[in-house]
Design a protein around this motif. Structure first.
Motif, PDB file in Angstrom:
ATOM      1  N   LEU A 253       5.234  -4.501 -10.763  1.00  0.00           N
ATOM      2  CA  LEU A 253       5.259  -3.043 -10.825  1.00  0.00           C
ATOM      3  C   LEU A 253       6.555  -2.498 -10.227  1.00  0.00           C
ATOM      4  CD1 LEU A 253       3.585  -0.591 -11.691  1.00  0.00           C
ATOM      5  CD2 LEU A 253       2.480  -0.631  -9.439  1.00  0.00           C
TER       6      LEU A 253
ATOM      7  N   ASN B 295       0.805  -1.216   0.000  1.00  0.00           N
ATOM      8  CA  ASN B 295       0.000   0.000   0.000  1.00  0.00           C
ATOM      9  C   ASN B 295       0.845   1.276   0.000  1.00  0.00           C
ATOM     10  OD1 ASN B 295      -2.177  -1.680   0.022  1.00  0.00           O
ATOM     11  ND2 ASN B 295      -2.898  -1.152   2.064  1.00  0.00           N
TER      12      ASN B 295
ATOM     13  N   GLN C  72       3.149   1.666  -2.231  1.00  0.00           N
ATOM     14  CA  GLN C  72       3.659   1.743  -3.609  1.00  0.00           C
ATOM     15  C   GLN C  72       2.953   2.815  -4.423  1.00  0.00           C
ATOM     16  OE1 GLN C  72       3.107  -1.853  -6.022  1.00  0.00           O
ATOM     17  NE2 GLN C  72       5.210  -1.610  -6.758  1.00  0.00           N
ATOM     18  N   ASP C  73       3.739   3.606  -5.140  1.00  0.00           N
ATOM     19  CA  ASP C  73       3.173   4.566  -6.073  1.00  0.00           C
ATOM     20  C   ASP C  73       2.603   3.782  -7.259  1.00  0.00           C
ATOM     21  OD1 ASP C  73       2.957   6.348  -8.363  1.00  0.00           O
ATOM     22  OD2 ASP C  73       4.114   7.806  -7.199  1.00  0.00           O
ATOM     23  N   PRO C  74       1.298   3.880  -7.501  1.00  0.00           N
ATOM     24  CA  PRO C  74       0.686   3.059  -8.554  1.00  0.00           C
ATOM     25  C   PRO C  74       1.138   3.438  -9.956  1.00  0.00           C
ATOM     26  CG  PRO C  74      -0.893   4.643  -7.716  1.00  0.00           C
ATOM     27  CD  PRO C  74       0.313   4.736  -6.830  1.00  0.00           C
ATOM     28  N   ASN C  75       1.711   4.611 -10.116  1.00  0.00           N
ATOM     29  CA  ASN C  75       2.163   5.062 -11.435  1.00  0.00           C
ATOM     30  C   ASN C  75       3.626   4.703 -11.699  1.00  0.00           C
ATOM     31  OD1 ASN C  75      -0.371   6.367 -12.127  1.00  0.00           O
ATOM     32  ND2 ASN C  75       0.198   7.952 -10.646  1.00  0.00           N
TER      33      ASN C  75
ATOM     34  N   GLU D 294       1.359  -8.609  -8.614  1.00  0.00           N
ATOM     35  CA  GLU D 294       1.192  -7.336  -9.316  1.00  0.00           C
ATOM     36  C   GLU D 294       2.127  -6.276  -8.751  1.00  0.00           C
ATOM     37  OE1 GLU D 294      -3.561  -7.741 -10.490  1.00  0.00           O
ATOM     38  OE2 GLU D 294      -2.958  -6.827  -8.582  1.00  0.00           O
ATOM     39  N   ALA D 295       2.233  -6.229  -7.433  1.00  0.00           N
ATOM     40  CA  ALA D 295       3.125  -5.252  -6.802  1.00  0.00           C
ATOM     41  C   ALA D 295       4.572  -5.519  -7.170  1.00  0.00           C
ATOM     42  CB  ALA D 295       2.947  -5.287  -5.284  1.00  0.00           C
TER      43      ALA D 295
ATOM     44  N   ASP E 237      -3.806  -3.199  -1.692  1.00  0.00           N
ATOM     45  CA  ASP E 237      -4.181  -2.464  -2.903  1.00  0.00           C
ATOM     46  C   ASP E 237      -4.090  -3.324  -4.161  1.00  0.00           C
ATOM     47  OD1 ASP E 237      -4.665  -0.226  -1.413  1.00  0.00           O
ATOM     48  OD2 ASP E 237      -2.828   0.831  -1.963  1.00  0.00           O
ATOM     49  N   ARG E 238      -3.133  -4.236  -4.192  1.00  0.00           N
ATOM     50  CA  ARG E 238      -2.945  -5.109  -5.348  1.00  0.00           C
ATOM     51  C   ARG E 238      -2.292  -6.391  -4.874  1.00  0.00           C
ATOM     52  NH1 ARG E 238       0.208  -0.818  -5.272  1.00  0.00           N
ATOM     53  NH2 ARG E 238      -1.329   0.307  -6.518  1.00  0.00           N
TER      54      ARG E 238
END
Length: 355
Positions: free
Chosen positions: A164, A104, A106-109, A160-161, A155-156
């Motif tokens: 990313l 949570n 982590q910057d999603p972008n 996925e994290a 969040d993911r």
């Protein structure tokens, strides 16, 4: 490799509790045939109890001026490293809360774990490297259906994290003419300490089955090669500046080993330099050095590691505080995590510790 870890975790349930009749922590027989030393088991359990009690309500850990997902990642790895069942063991809630906190953050972008701030003024890439490593070590052994606790949801997924996070590290490296990393994700310069943290995280992700571009690994190894002297010394940043820094020599040696470049003369040089100065007692960054030296020696020369490990156990037994923590410049959370992880080769549970 990942399936071997799952089998080992399942086997630990059959082995049962070796430390006490009341706790459910598993202390397995080492893969090389030696029983984990009693001092290691006792110190490790005290340290885990300290970390479990000092975890914040938000699921992260902090201590002194050091905080962030990298610090939380170190703490999570200490639980996983001794074979603790991350799904139903006595510390499983601590592990889950820590992983949720990491993901949570982590910057999603950008994919960077921890955004743009970090411990002690150090920006995000230290956090990113250690947090990526923790995600890689947890991936495949943690039942993600259980990753919700105290009303907090993730969040993911871990996969996925992790994917990313790999993209974030690779994007950062592409901006760097040296092929390494520095404190910030957009930094143009590099140093071997930050670069080591990120490289090990990427290598662990690759070992976990996540696609990591060969070019990224090759460029990272090339950067370390450019920073390694013929005598095995590893510089910090810039050009030259070679000295007998145990942490940097250990980091370089480990990067060469885990990236499967043991045929390189730089690996052999760093390993020789390391085995010529096996010390567990000196320097301002001794816990940091011990953390990396343990892994580098184990990867390069098991007999040398066994001798060094005995000295390390004696030194840590004499310095552990009554509450199970360790003291030092990094604060109790980081010092305790690094000290325990330096002993964790005795368990050999983390996939990154496999030879």
């Amino acid at each position: 490799m990942r399936s071997q870890t799952v089998v080992a975790l399942l086997a630990s349930l059959v082995i049962g509790t070796l430390f006490s009749t009341s706790a459910k922590a598993q202390f397995p027989t080492a893969q090389l045939g030696d029983v984990v030393p009693r001092d290691v088991r006792e110190m490790y359990e005290k340290g885990l109890q300290y970390l479990a009690k000092s975890q914040n309500e938000s699921g992260d850990w902090s201590g002194g001026s050091y905080a962030g997902p990298g610090v939380t990642g170190m703490a999570v790895m200490t639980f996983l490293a001794s074979g603790e069942d991350p799904n139903y063991g006595i510390y499983s809630t601590n592990i889950r809360r820590g992983l949720i906190s990491i993901v949570n953050s982590q910057d999603p972008n950008s994919g960077i774990l921890g955004g743009n701030s970090g411990p002690g003024g150090h920006a995000s890439m230290y956090n990113h490297g250690f947090a990526t490593l923790a995600l890689a070590e947890a991936y495949g052994v943690v039942n993600e259906r259980l990753l919700t606790t105290g009303g907090k949801k993730i969040d993911r997924s871990l996969g996925e994290a992790l994917e990313l996070a790999v993209r974030g590290a690779v994007t950062s490296q592409k901006k760097n003419s040296y092929g390494g990393w520095r404190y910030g994700a957009d930094a143009k310069d590099a140093d071997t300490s930050v670069s080591g943290a990120v490289m090990v995280g990427l290598l662990a992700a690759r070992n976990a089955g996540v696609k990591v571009p060969d070019e990224a690994i090759d460029r990272g190894v090339a950067y370390f090669k450019s920073m390694t002297s013929p005598a095995g010394q590893v510089a910090y940043a810039g050009l030259g500046g070679f000295d007998n820094s145990t942490p940097r020599i250990s980091i370089g040696c480990l990067v060469y080993a885990v990236s499967r470049r043991k045929d390189m003369p730089e690996f052999k040089a760093t390993l020789t330099a390391l085995t010529n100065q096996m010390d567990t007692s000196g320097g301002s960054y001794k816990s940091y050095g011990n953390y990396y030296q343990a892994q580098a020696l184990f990867q390069g020369d098991v007999e040398a590691w066994e001798k060094w490990n005995k000295d390390l156990i004696r030194q840590l037994k004499a310095s552990q505080n009554d509450d199970g923590s360790f003291s030092g410049n990094f604060g109790p959370t980081v010092e305790t995590s690094l000290s325990l992880l330096a002993m964790a080769l005795n368990f050999r549970f983390l996939p990154i510790y496999e030879r």
